[in-house]
Design a protein around this motif. Sequence first.
Motif, mmCIF file in Angstrom:
data_model
loop_
_atom_site.group_PDB
_atom_site.id
_atom_site.type_symbol
_atom_site.label_atom_id
_atom_site.label_comp_id
_atom_site.label_asym_id
_atom_site.label_seq_id
_atom_site.Cartn_x
_atom_site.Cartn_y
_atom_site.Cartn_z
ATOM 1 N N THR A 130 80.682 -30.789 -28.556
ATOM 2 C CA THR A 130 80.470 -29.883 -29.692
ATOM 3 C C THR A 130 79.010 -29.438 -29.722
ATOM 4 O O THR A 130 78.132 -30.094 -29.167
ATOM 5 C CB THR A 130 80.738 -30.560 -31.059
ATOM 6 N N GLN A 131 78.790 -28.319 -30.420
ATOM 7 C CA GLN A 131 77.430 -27.808 -30.564
ATOM 8 C C GLN A 131 76.956 -28.107 -31.990
ATOM 9 O O GLN A 131 77.723 -27.938 -32.939
ATOM 10 C CB GLN A 131 77.429 -26.298 -30.318
ATOM 11 N N ARG A 132 75.707 -28.568 -32.117
ATOM 12 C CA ARG A 132 75.182 -28.860 -33.451
ATOM 13 C C ARG A 132 75.028 -27.581 -34.266
ATOM 14 O O ARG A 132 74.653 -26.552 -33.738
ATOM 15 C CB ARG A 132 73.812 -29.536 -33.318
ATOM 16 N N LYS A 133 75.276 -27.693 -35.593
ATOM 17 C CA LYS A 133 75.201 -26.523 -36.473
ATOM 18 C C LYS A 133 73.803 -25.903 -36.496
ATOM 19 O O LYS A 133 73.645 -24.717 -36.741
ATOM 20 C CB LYS A 133 75.591 -26.927 -37.902
ATOM 21 N N ASP A 134 72.767 -26.739 -36.271
ATOM 22 C CA ASP A 134 71.399 -26.200 -36.331
ATOM 23 C C ASP A 134 70.877 -25.779 -34.957
ATOM 24 O O ASP A 134 69.724 -25.388 -34.831
ATOM 25 C CB ASP A 134 70.434 -27.201 -36.994
ATOM 26 N N ASP A 135 71.725 -25.812 -33.934
ATOM 27 C CA ASP A 135 71.285 -25.378 -32.607
ATOM 28 C C ASP A 135 71.535 -23.892 -32.385
ATOM 29 O O ASP A 135 72.290 -23.478 -31.506
ATOM 30 C CB ASP A 135 71.951 -26.218 -31.508
ATOM 31 N N ASN A 136 70.893 -23.060 -33.217
ATOM 32 C CA ASN A 136 70.940 -21.611 -33.010
ATOM 33 C C ASN A 136 69.499 -21.112 -33.077
ATOM 34 O O ASN A 136 68.611 -21.832 -33.562
ATOM 35 C CB ASN A 136 71.817 -20.947 -34.071
ATOM 36 N N LEU A 137 69.276 -19.888 -32.591
ATOM 37 C CA LEU A 137 67.897 -19.392 -32.475
ATOM 38 C C LEU A 137 67.145 -19.350 -33.793
ATOM 39 O O LEU A 137 65.971 -19.699 -33.869
ATOM 40 C CB LEU A 137 67.898 -17.984 -31.877
ATOM 41 N N GLU A 138 67.854 -18.931 -34.847
ATOM 42 C CA GLU A 138 67.207 -18.773 -36.158
ATOM 43 C C GLU A 138 66.680 -20.115 -36.678
ATOM 44 O O GLU A 138 65.528 -20.249 -37.071
ATOM 45 C CB GLU A 138 68.247 -18.214 -37.114
ATOM 46 N N SER A 139 67.543 -21.112 -36.643
ATOM 47 C CA SER A 139 67.163 -22.431 -37.114
ATOM 48 C C SER A 139 66.111 -23.046 -36.189
ATOM 49 O O SER A 139 65.163 -23.704 -36.642
ATOM 50 C CB SER A 139 68.424 -23.299 -37.158
#
Length: 217
Positions: free
Chosen positions: A161-170
């Motif tokens: 799974t991918q962590r919810k905070d692993d996006n560019l914005e965060s």
Amino acid sequence: MKNLILIAAPGAGKGTLSNDLLEKYDYVHISTGDLLREQVAKGDDLGKKIHEFQVAGKLVPSEIVYEALEKKLSDKACDNGYILDGFPRNIEQAEEYEKILERSGRELGTVIVLDIPKEDLIKRITGRFTCKDCGEIHNIYSEELKPVKEGVCNKCGGELTQRKDDNLESFEVRYQTYLESTEPLIDYYKAKGVLHVIDSSQGHDYTLEQAEKLISN
Ligand code: ADP
């Protein structure tokens, strides 16, 4: 074994190095990010509050972190040595940690900084997939850590799974917070004579090898 503190920007490899060390040594892994995510998984009011901070990439209020950490340190298993991953995050937490150490009768130990350029971090964050079952960290952009089969853990076959905070914005918020709040810890620990820097852009095997040299010294 000496207790270890890992300091690094988000995505630099604290979690991966911790997992690698745990396979070989009898350390306890204390990731404040994981402790907080465990609280989020409970789904209560405190968990919901923590989740809001984490998804926004902001630091969770320190009091919440201190309580979770001190509870964890009271575990006898920590007597053999533990790896602190994600704590302290700023000077205030480092100062409070010294009080916690005194109360729990534990030693500061060695501080390891994982040094890596920002461009590498973005790839590591956006390519990171973690196993739901065993916590093994994979990365679709890394030859060493790529899942052999998409979405499946190399180690145990569990779901990735991918962590919810692993996006560019965060990530951008977390990275700025690192520069402003966490990076000053490097000078703080250098002054105490306990600091070691590893160039973690050289890959995961190299990072482990260097860390092992520090442990055996
Ligand atoms: P990363 O270092 O990749 O950002 P972590 O799992 O260490 O990942 O932390 C994820 C989030 O958990 C942080 O962005 C923050 O919201 C919270 N967190 C973790 N450790 C602390 C801490 N020591 N103090 C405050 N918040 C923390």
